[in-house]
Design a protein around this motif. Structure first.
Motif, mmCIF file in Angstrom:
data_model
loop_
_atom_site.group_PDB
_atom_site.id
_atom_site.type_symbol
_atom_site.label_atom_id
_atom_site.label_comp_id
_atom_site.label_asym_id
_atom_site.label_seq_id
_atom_site.Cartn_x
_atom_site.Cartn_y
_atom_site.Cartn_z
ATOM 1 N N LYS A 1 0.814 -1.224 0.000
ATOM 2 C CA LYS A 1 0.000 0.000 0.000
ATOM 3 C C LYS A 1 0.849 1.277 0.000
ATOM 4 O O LYS A 1 0.297 2.365 0.006
ATOM 5 N N SER A 2 2.176 1.135 -0.003
ATOM 6 C CA SER A 2 3.034 2.315 0.100
ATOM 7 C C SER A 2 3.309 2.992 -1.233
ATOM 8 O O SER A 2 4.001 4.012 -1.273
ATOM 9 N N LYS A 3 2.819 2.423 -2.327
ATOM 10 C CA LYS A 3 3.051 2.935 -3.692
ATOM 11 C C LYS A 3 4.500 2.745 -4.137
ATOM 12 O O LYS A 3 4.906 3.290 -5.153
ATOM 13 N N MET A 4 5.277 1.967 -3.380
ATOM 14 C CA MET A 4 6.667 1.735 -3.746
ATOM 15 C C MET A 4 6.774 0.991 -5.070
ATOM 16 O O MET A 4 7.608 1.309 -5.924
ATOM 17 N N ALA A 5 5.927 -0.029 -5.256
ATOM 18 C CA ALA A 5 5.975 -0.829 -6.475
ATOM 19 C C ALA A 5 5.649 0.008 -7.702
ATOM 20 O O ALA A 5 6.268 -0.147 -8.760
ATOM 21 N N GLU A 6 4.671 0.917 -7.570
ATOM 22 C CA GLU A 6 4.305 1.767 -8.701
ATOM 23 C C GLU A 6 5.478 2.631 -9.144
ATOM 24 O O GLU A 6 5.773 2.744 -10.345
ATOM 25 N N ASP A 7 6.196 3.234 -8.183
ATOM 26 C CA ASP A 7 7.358 4.064 -8.516
ATOM 27 C C ASP A 7 8.454 3.234 -9.174
ATOM 28 O O ASP A 7 9.102 3.675 -10.131
ATOM 29 N N LEU B 1 18.209 7.785 -14.726
ATOM 30 C CA LEU B 1 18.996 6.982 -13.786
ATOM 31 C C LEU B 1 18.786 7.448 -12.353
ATOM 32 O O LEU B 1 18.651 6.638 -11.430
ATOM 33 N N ARG B 2 18.757 8.763 -12.154
ATOM 34 C CA ARG B 2 18.536 9.292 -10.802
ATOM 35 C C ARG B 2 17.144 8.928 -10.295
ATOM 36 O O ARG B 2 16.967 8.591 -9.125
ATOM 37 N N GLN B 3 16.131 9.016 -11.179
ATOM 38 C CA GLN B 3 14.771 8.635 -10.781
ATOM 39 C C GLN B 3 14.714 7.163 -10.392
ATOM 40 O O GLN B 3 14.085 6.801 -9.391
ATOM 41 N N ALA B 4 15.371 6.311 -11.195
ATOM 42 C CA ALA B 4 15.391 4.879 -10.881
ATOM 43 C C ALA B 4 16.120 4.628 -9.565
ATOM 44 O O ALA B 4 15.687 3.803 -8.753
ATOM 45 N N GLY B 5 17.215 5.357 -9.356
ATOM 46 C CA GLY B 5 17.966 5.200 -8.113
ATOM 47 C C GLY B 5 17.143 5.567 -6.892
ATOM 48 O O GLY B 5 17.180 4.872 -5.871
ATOM 49 N N ARG B 6 16.387 6.674 -6.998
ATOM 50 C CA ARG B 6 15.524 7.088 -5.876
ATOM 51 C C ARG B 6 14.426 6.065 -5.616
ATOM 52 O O ARG B 6 14.003 5.870 -4.470
ATOM 53 N N ALA B 7 13.937 5.406 -6.675
ATOM 54 C CA ALA B 7 12.881 4.402 -6.502
ATOM 55 C C ALA B 7 13.421 3.101 -5.908
ATOM 56 O O ALA B 7 12.736 2.420 -5.137
ATOM 57 N N MET C 1 11.687 2.117 -13.747
ATOM 58 C CA MET C 1 12.417 1.064 -14.452
ATOM 59 C C MET C 1 11.904 0.911 -15.876
ATOM 60 O O MET C 1 12.666 0.617 -16.807
ATOM 61 N N GLY C 2 10.599 1.106 -16.084
ATOM 62 C CA GLY C 2 10.036 1.035 -17.426
ATOM 63 C C GLY C 2 10.610 2.107 -18.330
ATOM 64 O O GLY C 2 10.933 1.866 -19.496
ATOM 65 N N LYS C 3 10.751 3.324 -17.799
ATOM 66 C CA LYS C 3 11.342 4.419 -18.584
ATOM 67 C C LYS C 3 12.814 4.142 -18.873
ATOM 68 O O LYS C 3 13.316 4.489 -19.947
ATOM 69 N N LEU C 4 13.498 3.504 -17.914
ATOM 70 C CA LEU C 4 14.935 3.265 -18.050
ATOM 71 C C LEU C 4 15.227 2.205 -19.110
ATOM 72 O O LEU C 4 16.126 2.373 -19.944
ATOM 73 N N PHE C 5 14.455 1.095 -19.086
ATOM 74 C CA PHE C 5 14.729 -0.017 -19.997
ATOM 75 C C PHE C 5 13.796 -0.056 -21.210
ATOM 76 O O PHE C 5 14.024 -0.859 -22.120
ATOM 77 N N LEU D 1 15.857 -1.218 -1.287
ATOM 78 C CA LEU D 1 17.207 -1.749 -1.117
ATOM 79 C C LEU D 1 17.667 -1.617 0.327
ATOM 80 O O LEU D 1 18.271 -2.541 0.894
ATOM 81 N N LEU D 2 17.369 -0.480 0.954
ATOM 82 C CA LEU D 2 17.715 -0.288 2.368
ATOM 83 C C LEU D 2 16.998 -1.306 3.245
ATOM 84 O O LEU D 2 17.569 -1.842 4.209
ATOM 85 N N LEU D 3 15.728 -1.569 2.908
ATOM 86 C CA LEU D 3 14.959 -2.544 3.687
ATOM 87 C C LEU D 3 15.534 -3.948 3.504
ATOM 88 O O LEU D 3 15.630 -4.719 4.462
#
Length: 431
Positions: A75-81, A218-224, A86-90, A229-231
């Motif tokens: 429910k955190s919207k993490m998957a959507e981001d 790349l920066r947007q993907a890194g923030r997402a 990643m879709g824009k990147l690849f 990754l920390l978790l």
């Protein structure tokens, strides 16, 4: 022979639609009543002690905690981001959308591990985008369901926790051993998509590159990617470093998931309420199945079913590799009709002493079973991931397209299983 008849009767009850816990528990009571001179209802006098032992099991406490963590992150919207960035990147790469789906599935597997949530989210978000960019519906469907089930193998995995308890091995050791097979399977998925899209460009065409600079993407993907990754580092790192047990790290994961949701600005008390209620439902289902399976095993062993199976494998087959191959084949076929929980609680305990008698490494054997059980989510007609995607996709894809699309990924899972069987040292590359 009565033990085998018990198992076949339980399978028939399952095919008739009777809930799993009641099917196995009911068959146990039925056969105890039908053969009172052999067993009788007295056998259930041990059941309260078995259930009390389950309630005191510290390892199994990790199951509801990891479920809760995954539901909060859902429910955190993490998957959507993740999917969007990643879709824009690849996307500009041929097959890039499918590759980004696999990578996101692997990240979600290592941070949430909830198959249903992963498949539904990716089905709602990436499937319309892939179809819009003229992806083959079969490839799109197969990629989503296969990526969503990576959570059954990549730790923290509920399957590994259950197998660790059933097979009397360290869950932490299983988590370490499952990392490389999980990465192997993810790599095989990506390699297949790259080869297929290279041979057949019409199956997975490239998206037009957006005007946004690649560095910005790349920066947007890194923030997402950074929050999950920390978790992952907090949960798995604490286990691998020996700082916390899997149960303690699951508690860390719950706190971390809530903190990430707060930092993201999506935290609501409704999320905690939703996660709590669903966790209770899922945990109750798992433990009810465990109680039914315990009743079944009591009667099954009273009929010497375990001894019969042991004699069959050690005397009739008599070979270590024959035992492994037959076991994997039986579990794979059962996965078409039976859920991983029933296989873990009913079939696996019978196999554990036989594997020990052949001198088989229990960690390696558990990983082989886990990889095999993952396929049960994909194999028709009762693969749960297939139902999750169909429910999320609606009329965008047909059931036939989903079934045909998943076949190559099932073959890839069998390939990965064969690789780990032939090169067991793979599982020890970490730790």
């Amino acid at each position: 022979m009565i033990g085998m008849l018990m198992f076949l009767t339980a399978l028939v009850f399952l095919l008739l639609g009777i809930p799993v816990a009641f099917a196995f528990g009911g068959v146990a009571i039925l056969f105890a009543l039908l053969f009172p001179w052999d067993v009788g209802l007295e056998v259930f006098e041990l059941l309260p002690f078995r259930i009390y032992g389950i309630m005191q099991n510290f390892t199994l406490m990790a199951v509801p905690l990891f479920i809760f963590m995954g539901l909060v992150l859902e429910k955190s919207k993490m998957a959507e981001d993740l999917l969007e960035s990643m879709g824009k990147l690849f996307g500009p790469v041929r097959g890039g959308l499918a590759i980004s789906t696999v990578l996101v599935g692997a990240i979600l597997a290592a941070s949430t591990g909830i198959v249903g949530a992963s498949v539904v989210m990716m089905g709602l978000i990436t499937l319309p985008i892939m179809l819009k960019h003229r992806y083959d519906p079969k490839l799109a469907s197969g990629t989503i369901v296969a990526s969503g089930t990576l959570g059954q193998l990549i730790p923290p995995s509920v399957v590994l926790i259950v197998l660790g308890d059933v097979m009397y091995v360290s869950v932490g050791d299983l988590f370490k051993a499952a990392v490389m097979p999980g990465l192997l399977l993810t790599s095989l998925y990506i390699l297949y998509i790259l080869i297929l899209s290279w041979l057949r460009p019409d199956v997975a065409p490239a998206m037009k590159r957006e005007s946004i600079p690649y560095g910005t993407l790349l920066r947007q993907a890194g923030r997402a990617i950074l929050p999950p990754l920390l978790l992952i580092v907090a949960v798995l790192g604490s286990i691998f470093a020996g700082i916390a047990s899997p149960t303690e790290s699951a508690a860390v994961g719950v706190v971390g998931a809530v903190i990430l949701t707060m930092l993201k600005g999506t935290f609501r008390f409704e999320i905690l309420r939703y996660a709590s209620i669903e966790t209770v439902k899922l945990s109750a289902m798992i433990f009810m199945i465990l109680i039914g399976a315990t009743a079944f095993s009591l009667v099954f062993n009273a009929f010497d079913g375990g001894d019969f199976v042991h004699r069959f494998f050690t005397e009739e087959l008599g070979s270590r590799w024959t035992f492994i191959l037959v076991t994997m084949a039986v579990i794979f076929v059962l996965g078409f009709f039976v859920d991983f929980i029933e296989i873990s609680f009913i079939v696996v305990p019978i196999l554990v002493p036989i594997a020990a008698s052949f001198g088989i490494d229990p960690i390696w054997f558990a990983i082989l079973i886990a990889m095999n059980l993952q396929a049960s989510f994909l194999t028709p007609p009762f693969g749960f991931a297939l139902f999750y995607l169909k429910g999320a996709a609606g009329d965008r894809v047909t059931t036939g397209q989903i079934y045909r699309g998943v076949v190559p990924f099932i073959l890839l899972q069998v390939t990965a299983l064969a690789i780990v069987m032939l090169w067991p040292q793979i599982i020890y590359w970490i730790g």
